[in-house]
Design a protein around this motif. Structure first.
Motif, PDB file in Angstrom:
ATOM      1  N   LEU A   1       0.843  -1.187   0.000  1.00  0.00           N
ATOM      2  CA  LEU A   1       0.000   0.000   0.000  1.00  0.00           C
ATOM      3  C   LEU A   1       0.878   1.235   0.000  1.00  0.00           C
ATOM      4  O   LEU A   1       2.089   1.134  -0.158  1.00  0.00           O
ATOM      5  CB  LEU A   1      -0.974  -0.015   1.185  1.00  0.00           C
ATOM      6  N   GLU A   2       0.253   2.411   0.168  1.00  0.00           N
ATOM      7  CA  GLU A   2       1.027   3.652   0.176  1.00  0.00           C
ATOM      8  C   GLU A   2       2.057   3.602   1.305  1.00  0.00           C
ATOM      9  O   GLU A   2       1.857   2.929   2.304  1.00  0.00           O
ATOM     10  CB  GLU A   2       0.126   4.872   0.447  1.00  0.00           C
ATOM     11  N   ASN A   3       3.108   4.358   1.126  1.00  0.00           N
ATOM     12  CA  ASN A   3       4.169   4.377   2.134  1.00  0.00           C
ATOM     13  C   ASN A   3       3.699   5.055   3.422  1.00  0.00           C
ATOM     14  O   ASN A   3       2.744   5.825   3.424  1.00  0.00           O
ATOM     15  CB  ASN A   3       5.406   5.103   1.588  1.00  0.00           C
ATOM     16  N   ILE A   4       4.368   4.740   4.500  1.00  0.00           N
ATOM     17  CA  ILE A   4       4.161   5.381   5.790  1.00  0.00           C
ATOM     18  C   ILE A   4       5.204   6.494   5.882  1.00  0.00           C
ATOM     19  O   ILE A   4       6.386   6.252   5.624  1.00  0.00           O
ATOM     20  CB  ILE A   4       4.381   4.377   6.952  1.00  0.00           C
ATOM     21  N   TYR A   5       4.780   7.697   6.245  1.00  0.00           N
ATOM     22  CA  TYR A   5       5.702   8.831   6.236  1.00  0.00           C
ATOM     23  C   TYR A   5       6.058   9.307   7.639  1.00  0.00           C
ATOM     24  O   TYR A   5       5.255   9.227   8.560  1.00  0.00           O
ATOM     25  CB  TYR A   5       5.105   9.990   5.432  1.00  0.00           C
ATOM     26  N   PHE A   6       7.289   9.795   7.729  1.00  0.00           N
ATOM     27  CA  PHE A   6       7.830  10.345   8.957  1.00  0.00           C
ATOM     28  C   PHE A   6       8.507  11.657   8.613  1.00  0.00           C
ATOM     29  O   PHE A   6       9.055  11.808   7.517  1.00  0.00           O
ATOM     30  CB  PHE A   6       8.875   9.399   9.561  1.00  0.00           C
TER      31      PHE A   6
ATOM     32  N   SER B   1      -0.402   9.255   7.511  1.00  0.00           N
ATOM     33  CA  SER B   1      -0.123   7.825   7.361  1.00  0.00           C
ATOM     34  C   SER B   1      -1.098   6.951   8.136  1.00  0.00           C
ATOM     35  O   SER B   1      -1.096   5.734   7.977  1.00  0.00           O
ATOM     36  CB  SER B   1       1.306   7.523   7.800  1.00  0.00           C
ATOM     37  N   PHE B   2      -1.948   7.552   8.958  1.00  0.00           N
ATOM     38  CA  PHE B   2      -2.943   6.765   9.690  1.00  0.00           C
ATOM     39  C   PHE B   2      -3.856   6.013   8.733  1.00  0.00           C
ATOM     40  O   PHE B   2      -4.280   4.895   9.017  1.00  0.00           O
ATOM     41  CB  PHE B   2      -3.777   7.651  10.615  1.00  0.00           C
ATOM     42  N   ILE B   3      -4.163   6.611   7.572  1.00  0.00           N
ATOM     43  CA  ILE B   3      -5.023   5.952   6.579  1.00  0.00           C
ATOM     44  C   ILE B   3      -4.404   4.625   6.162  1.00  0.00           C
ATOM     45  O   ILE B   3      -5.077   3.594   6.127  1.00  0.00           O
ATOM     46  CB  ILE B   3      -5.255   6.872   5.361  1.00  0.00           C
ATOM     47  N   SER B   4      -3.120   4.635   5.856  1.00  0.00           N
ATOM     48  CA  SER B   4      -2.437   3.402   5.440  1.00  0.00           C
ATOM     49  C   SER B   4      -2.384   2.388   6.576  1.00  0.00           C
ATOM     50  O   SER B   4      -2.647   1.198   6.366  1.00  0.00           O
ATOM     51  CB  SER B   4      -1.015   3.711   4.958  1.00  0.00           C
ATOM     52  N   LEU B   5      -2.061   2.842   7.771  1.00  0.00           N
ATOM     53  CA  LEU B   5      -1.995   1.919   8.902  1.00  0.00           C
ATOM     54  C   LEU B   5      -3.381   1.350   9.235  1.00  0.00           C
ATOM     55  O   LEU B   5      -3.491   0.182   9.624  1.00  0.00           O
ATOM     56  CB  LEU B   5      -1.386   2.609  10.117  1.00  0.00           C
TER      57      LEU B   5
ATOM     58  N   ILE C   1       7.040  -5.711  10.481  1.00  0.00           N
ATOM     59  CA  ILE C   1       7.040  -4.333   9.995  1.00  0.00           C
ATOM     60  C   ILE C   1       8.510  -3.950   9.855  1.00  0.00           C
ATOM     61  O   ILE C   1       9.243  -3.835  10.836  1.00  0.00           O
ATOM     62  CB  ILE C   1       6.285  -3.390  10.956  1.00  0.00           C
ATOM     63  N   ASN C   2       8.948  -3.810   8.597  1.00  0.00           N
ATOM     64  CA  ASN C   2      10.354  -3.549   8.280  1.00  0.00           C
ATOM     65  C   ASN C   2      10.515  -2.104   7.826  1.00  0.00           C
ATOM     66  O   ASN C   2       9.943  -1.701   6.812  1.00  0.00           O
ATOM     67  CB  ASN C   2      10.829  -4.488   7.179  1.00  0.00           C
ATOM     68  N   ALA C   3      11.298  -1.340   8.566  1.00  0.00           N
ATOM     69  CA  ALA C   3      11.516   0.069   8.240  1.00  0.00           C
ATOM     70  C   ALA C   3      12.918   0.258   7.674  1.00  0.00           C
ATOM     71  O   ALA C   3      13.879  -0.391   8.109  1.00  0.00           O
ATOM     72  CB  ALA C   3      11.308   0.933   9.479  1.00  0.00           C
TER      73      ALA C   3
END
Length: 132
Positions: free
Chosen positions: A21-26, A37-41, A58-60
Motif C-alpha cells: 500500500l502507500e508508504n508510511i511517512y515520517f 499515514s494513519f489511513i495506510s496503517l 514491519i520492516n523500516a
C-alpha cells in the motif's frame, strides 16, 4: 473534498508475501508516524482483523544520509512506532514484529549519487506476512 485511496494488495515481492500500500511517512529525523499515514496503517488493521491468524513483520528502511548506526536506530524506532499504532488500535503484539534495516537494503542502490526521488524511495516501511 474526497481523498482517493487504494485498497491494500497482498502480493509476492522479492520472494516475500507482503501487504502492499502507500508508504508510511515520517518527518526528517523523527520516528512518530505522521497523521496522513494513519489511513495506510488503518488499512493494515483491517487486513489483520479480516485475517486473524496473520502475523506481520514491519520492516523500516532509511535513505543513506547520515551515519549507518544512526540510520539503523532511526529505522528501528520507526518500525516500533508503526507497531505501537497497530497495538493501540486493537492488534495483538503477539502478531507483530518490528525490524529496522537502516540503509542496508535500498530499493535504489544509488550509493553517493542519489536524487531526491531515490532517497524518498529508500525511506519506506514494508509489511511482510510471516504467517497467513
Amino acid at each position: 473534498m474526497e481523498l482517493l485511496t487504494t485498497e491494500p494488495v497482498i502480493a509476492k515481492v522479492d520472494n516475500e508475501l507482503r501487504i502492499v500500500l502507500e508508504n508510511i511517512y515520517f518527518d526528517f529525523n523523527k520516528w512518530n508516524v505522521k497523521e496522513e499515514s494513519f489511513i495506510s496503517l488503518n488499512k493494515i488493521i483491517k487486513v489483520l482483523k479480516d485475517h486473524p491468524e496473520m502475523t506481520l513483520a514491519i520492516n523500516a528502511h532509511t535513505d543513506n544520509k547520515g551515519r549507518d548506526s544512526y540510520n539503523l536506530g532511526l529505522s528501528q524506532k520507526r518500525a516500533v512506532s508503526a507497531v505501537k499504532y497497530l497495538i493501540k488500535n486493537g492488534i495483538s503484539k503477539k502478531r507483530l514484529q518490528s525490524n529496522g534495516f537502516g540503509e542496508t537494503k535500498p530499493l535504489v542502490d544509488c550509493k553517493n549519487d542519489c536524487s531526491d526521488e531515490d532517497l524518498q524511495a529508500n525511506r519506506r516501511v514494508e509489511f511482510v506476512i510471516l504467517k497467513e
